[in-house]
Design an enzyme around this catalytic site. Sequence first.
Site, PDB file in Angstrom:
ATOM      1  N   SER A 166       0.836  -1.213   0.000  1.00 14.95           N
ATOM      2  CA  SER A 166       0.000   0.000   0.000  1.00 14.95           C
ATOM      3  C   SER A 166       0.867   1.258   0.000  1.00 14.95           C
ATOM      4  O   SER A 166       0.512   2.258  -0.636  1.00 14.95           O
ATOM      5  CB  SER A 166      -0.989  -0.008   1.160  1.00 14.95           C
ATOM      6  N   ARG A 174      22.608 -13.784   3.815  1.00 11.25           N
ATOM      7  CA  ARG A 174      22.188 -12.392   3.615  1.00 11.25           C
ATOM      8  C   ARG A 174      23.069 -11.710   2.573  1.00 11.25           C
ATOM      9  O   ARG A 174      22.595 -10.906   1.777  1.00 11.25           O
ATOM     10  CB  ARG A 174      22.347 -11.613   4.924  1.00 11.25           C
ATOM     11  N   LEU A 222      18.924  -5.573   5.947  1.00  9.36           N
ATOM     12  CA  LEU A 222      19.955  -5.410   4.925  1.00  9.36           C
ATOM     13  C   LEU A 222      21.355  -5.395   5.537  1.00  9.36           C
ATOM     14  O   LEU A 222      21.550  -4.915   6.651  1.00  9.36           O
ATOM     15  CB  LEU A 222      19.709  -4.103   4.165  1.00  9.36           C
ATOM     16  N   ASN A 282      13.565   4.500   4.136  1.00 10.97           N
ATOM     17  CA  ASN A 282      12.646   3.496   4.683  1.00 10.97           C
ATOM     18  C   ASN A 282      11.495   4.183   5.401  1.00 10.97           C
ATOM     19  O   ASN A 282      11.643   5.302   5.897  1.00 10.97           O
ATOM     20  CB  ASN A 282      13.409   2.617   5.695  1.00 10.97           C
ATOM     21  N   HIS A 338       9.084   3.359   8.720  1.00  8.48           N
ATOM     22  CA  HIS A 338       8.948   2.462   9.864  1.00  8.48           C
ATOM     23  C   HIS A 338       7.700   2.876  10.638  1.00  8.48           C
ATOM     24  O   HIS A 338       7.496   4.060  10.896  1.00  8.48           O
ATOM     25  CB  HIS A 338      10.193   2.546  10.758  1.00  8.48           C
ATOM     26  N   ASP A 347      16.650   0.523  11.754  1.00 14.80           N
ATOM     27  CA  ASP A 347      15.661   1.507  12.213  1.00 14.80           C
ATOM     28  C   ASP A 347      16.278   2.664  12.989  1.00 14.80           C
ATOM     29  O   ASP A 347      15.715   3.125  13.986  1.00 14.80           O
ATOM     30  CB  ASP A 347      14.576   0.803  13.058  1.00 14.80           C
TER      31      ASP A 347
HETATM   32  C1  GAR Z   1       3.752  -0.583   6.735  1.00 14.82           C
HETATM   33  O1  GAR Z   1       3.007  -0.308   7.878  1.00 14.82           O
HETATM   34  C2  GAR Z   1       5.208  -0.232   6.946  1.00 14.82           C
HETATM   35  O2  GAR Z   1       5.394   0.910   7.745  1.00 14.82           O
HETATM   36  C3  GAR Z   1       5.706  -1.459   7.668  1.00 14.82           C
HETATM   37  O3  GAR Z   1       5.058  -2.542   7.048  1.00 14.82           O
HETATM   38  C4  GAR Z   1       3.817  -2.097   6.498  1.00 14.82           C
HETATM   39  C5  GAR Z   1       3.805  -2.442   5.036  1.00 14.82           C
HETATM   40  O4  GAR Z   1       2.540  -2.194   4.471  1.00 14.82           O
HETATM   41  N1  GAR Z   1       7.129  -1.554   7.558  1.00 14.82           N
HETATM   42  C6  GAR Z   1       7.893  -2.173   8.449  1.00 14.82           C
HETATM   43  O5  GAR Z   1       7.447  -2.735   9.437  1.00 14.82           O
HETATM   44  C7  GAR Z   1       9.384  -2.145   8.162  1.00 14.82           C
HETATM   45  N2  GAR Z   1      10.100  -2.844   9.141  1.00 14.82           N
HETATM   46  P1  GAR Z   1       2.412  -2.017   2.897  1.00 14.82           P
HETATM   47  O6  GAR Z   1       3.080  -3.233   2.247  1.00 14.82           O
HETATM   48  O7  GAR Z   1       0.939  -2.019   2.640  1.00 14.82           O
HETATM   49  O8  GAR Z   1       3.073  -0.741   2.507  1.00 14.82           O
END
Ligand code: GAR
Length: 210
Positions: A13, A65, A93, A107, A109, A145
């Site tokens: 999304s 990795r 990463l 990124n 978070h 993060d």
């Molecule tokens: C989002 O809430 C993003 O902030 C989080 O995963 C979700 C992805 O939703 N990211 C993390 O947790 C990164 N560690 P999406 O695929 O619908 O964008």
Amino acid sequence: RCRFVVLVSGRGSNMRAIVQALRDRVLPAEVCAVVSSSPDAAALDWAREQGIATVVVPHRNYASRELFDQALAQAIEAYRPDYVLLAGFMRVLTTGFVERFNGRLVNIHPSLLPSFPGLHTHQQALAMGVQWHGCTVHFVTPVLDHGPIIAQGVVPVLAGDTPADLAERLLCLEHQVYGEVARWLAEGRVTLDAMQRVQVRGVASRSFIR
Ligand code: GAR
């Protein structure tokens, strides 16, 4: 044109929000490719429907990795991006990868960093009793993060909230914040300087509230 590659692992999304944000305006910018660590990511279907190039680098196919990150970096470099945006990309990463894309890797978070790095951020927020939760868009550094913060958005925590309620409320704001940051990057308004500090020009506010 400013070229973006978006990295995903699932729903996508935020990727959709980025594509739309860069499309909605008269910006010389485009998402050239969506790269996924999983062949099952729903993000891939949408990107394909939009005519955006997609690449799958299945993390399960790589023994380490380092090998995964090498394949990932190669897939990305083929599109010669100015910026690589992680949007729900769920692999950690390596330092080598992060340094290769220093200043170009961003990124989102789902917490107000430095609070609640890692996973299950909505659960962590509820368990801690914080009354405001949020999201952070930041440049990626080798520490998970922890990179220099570009923008943050906050949402209230309401009585009776479940982690799912909080996640849903925050997600709408994530889309807004990440879309805006993508435009700033495309316009050259936000950069990372040699001291690893965020430099901004012509951005009135980097805080968002729902
Ligand atoms: C989002 O809430 C993003 O902030 C989080 O995963 C979700 C992805 O939703 N990211 C993390 O947790 C990164 N560690 P999406 O695929 O619908 O964008």
